[in-house]
Write a protein that holds these residues in place. Structure first.
Motif, mmCIF file in Angstrom:
data_model
loop_
_atom_site.group_PDB
_atom_site.id
_atom_site.type_symbol
_atom_site.label_atom_id
_atom_site.label_comp_id
_atom_site.label_asym_id
_atom_site.label_seq_id
_atom_site.Cartn_x
_atom_site.Cartn_y
_atom_site.Cartn_z
ATOM 1 N N SER A 109 0.828 -1.197 0.000
ATOM 2 C CA SER A 109 0.000 0.000 0.000
ATOM 3 C C SER A 109 0.865 1.250 0.000
ATOM 4 O O SER A 109 1.997 1.235 0.459
ATOM 5 N N SER A 110 0.278 2.328 -0.479
ATOM 6 C CA SER A 110 0.925 3.631 -0.315
ATOM 7 C C SER A 110 0.529 4.165 1.067
ATOM 8 O O SER A 110 -0.219 3.522 1.796
ATOM 9 N N LEU A 111 1.006 5.335 1.394
ATOM 10 C CA LEU A 111 0.650 5.967 2.669
ATOM 11 C C LEU A 111 -0.294 7.144 2.471
ATOM 12 O O LEU A 111 -0.399 8.012 3.332
ATOM 13 N N ASP A 112 -0.982 7.185 1.346
ATOM 14 C CA ASP A 112 -1.962 8.249 1.105
ATOM 15 C C ASP A 112 -3.236 7.955 1.870
ATOM 16 O O ASP A 112 -3.745 6.845 1.830
ATOM 17 N N GLY A 113 -3.765 8.916 2.543
ATOM 18 C CA GLY A 113 -5.036 8.754 3.234
ATOM 19 C C GLY A 113 -4.915 7.957 4.519
ATOM 20 O O GLY A 113 -3.869 7.925 5.171
ATOM 21 N N GLY A 114 -6.010 7.290 4.858
ATOM 22 C CA GLY A 114 -6.112 6.570 6.116
ATOM 23 C C GLY A 114 -5.140 5.428 6.285
ATOM 24 O O GLY A 114 -4.830 5.037 7.417
ATOM 25 N N GLN A 115 -4.642 4.884 5.181
ATOM 26 C CA GLN A 115 -3.694 3.778 5.310
ATOM 27 C C GLN A 115 -2.398 4.210 5.985
ATOM 28 O O GLN A 115 -1.650 3.385 6.505
ATOM 29 N N ARG A 116 -2.142 5.512 6.033
ATOM 30 C CA ARG A 116 -0.965 6.025 6.748
ATOM 31 C C ARG A 116 -1.005 5.609 8.219
ATOM 32 O O ARG A 116 0.023 5.355 8.834
ATOM 33 N N GLU A 117 -2.209 5.541 8.780
ATOM 34 C CA GLU A 117 -2.354 5.160 10.182
ATOM 35 C C GLU A 117 -2.265 3.649 10.381
ATOM 36 O O GLU A 117 -2.098 3.183 11.501
ATOM 37 N N LEU A 118 -2.377 2.891 9.317
ATOM 38 C CA LEU A 118 -2.409 1.435 9.401
ATOM 39 C C LEU A 118 -1.091 0.802 8.957
ATOM 40 O O LEU A 118 -0.541 -0.043 9.659
#
Length: 166
Positions: free
Chosen positions: A90-99
């Protein structure tokens, strides 16, 4: 399109890609055109399934490519994949940054950069121990932090402490 281009960048005829979603017609046509241009028609399939069907499909795959780069507020798809024991890129754009934690519960690629996704695909392909460890860590995190019982207990605790302060 990032996922399709990443597959082409891998230069490995044994790799394939299944795309699931409900994109608008113009985007799907653009996607099909790119698949044809890159001569990947035998290796890329496009389909659509319900959310409940998708959850059961995760077990059939080697990894999830989450290539969204529009800043989704919560990374539900990668979390669902993790909770199924599927390793994620995954990239770190959006909510995935927290995951997403690179090398811990996922591999992190640069948003909209097919070459970085390709390098991560090949990293998983070439390192079974990494793939298994990341999948296990993602599954543990999904169970320990995002399971409905865990979330319910957190909400109850918050509400109880709020009432005590009143």
């Amino acid at each position: 399109i990032t996922a399709v281009r990443a597959l082409a960048e891998c230069h490995d005829e044994s790799l394939s890609l299944d795309l699931f979603g409900n994109g608008d017609t113009a985007y799907v046509e653009l996607l099909r055109s790119e698949i044809e241009r890159l001569q990947l028609t035998e290796r890329v399939k496009i389909g659509s399934v319900s959310q409940s069907e998708m959850k059961s499909l995760y077990a059939q795959y080697d990894c999830l490519l989450f290539t969204s780069n529009w800043g989704e507020p919560f990374a539900l798809t990668p979390l669902e994949a993790m909770s199924s024991g599927l390793p994620v890129i995954s990239s770190l754009d959006g909510g995935q940054r927290e995951l997403a934690q690179d090398g811990v519960n996922s591999l992190v690629a640069e948003a909209a950069q097919p070459k970085t996704y390709a390098s991560k695909i090949l990293e998983y392909r070439d390192n079974q121990e990494l793939r298994e460890r990341v999948a296990r860590n993602g599954l543990d995190q999904a169970r320990n932090e995002f399971d409905i019982e865990v979330i319910t207990n957190q909400i109850e605790s918050y509400l109880t402490s709020s009432l005590k302060r009143s």
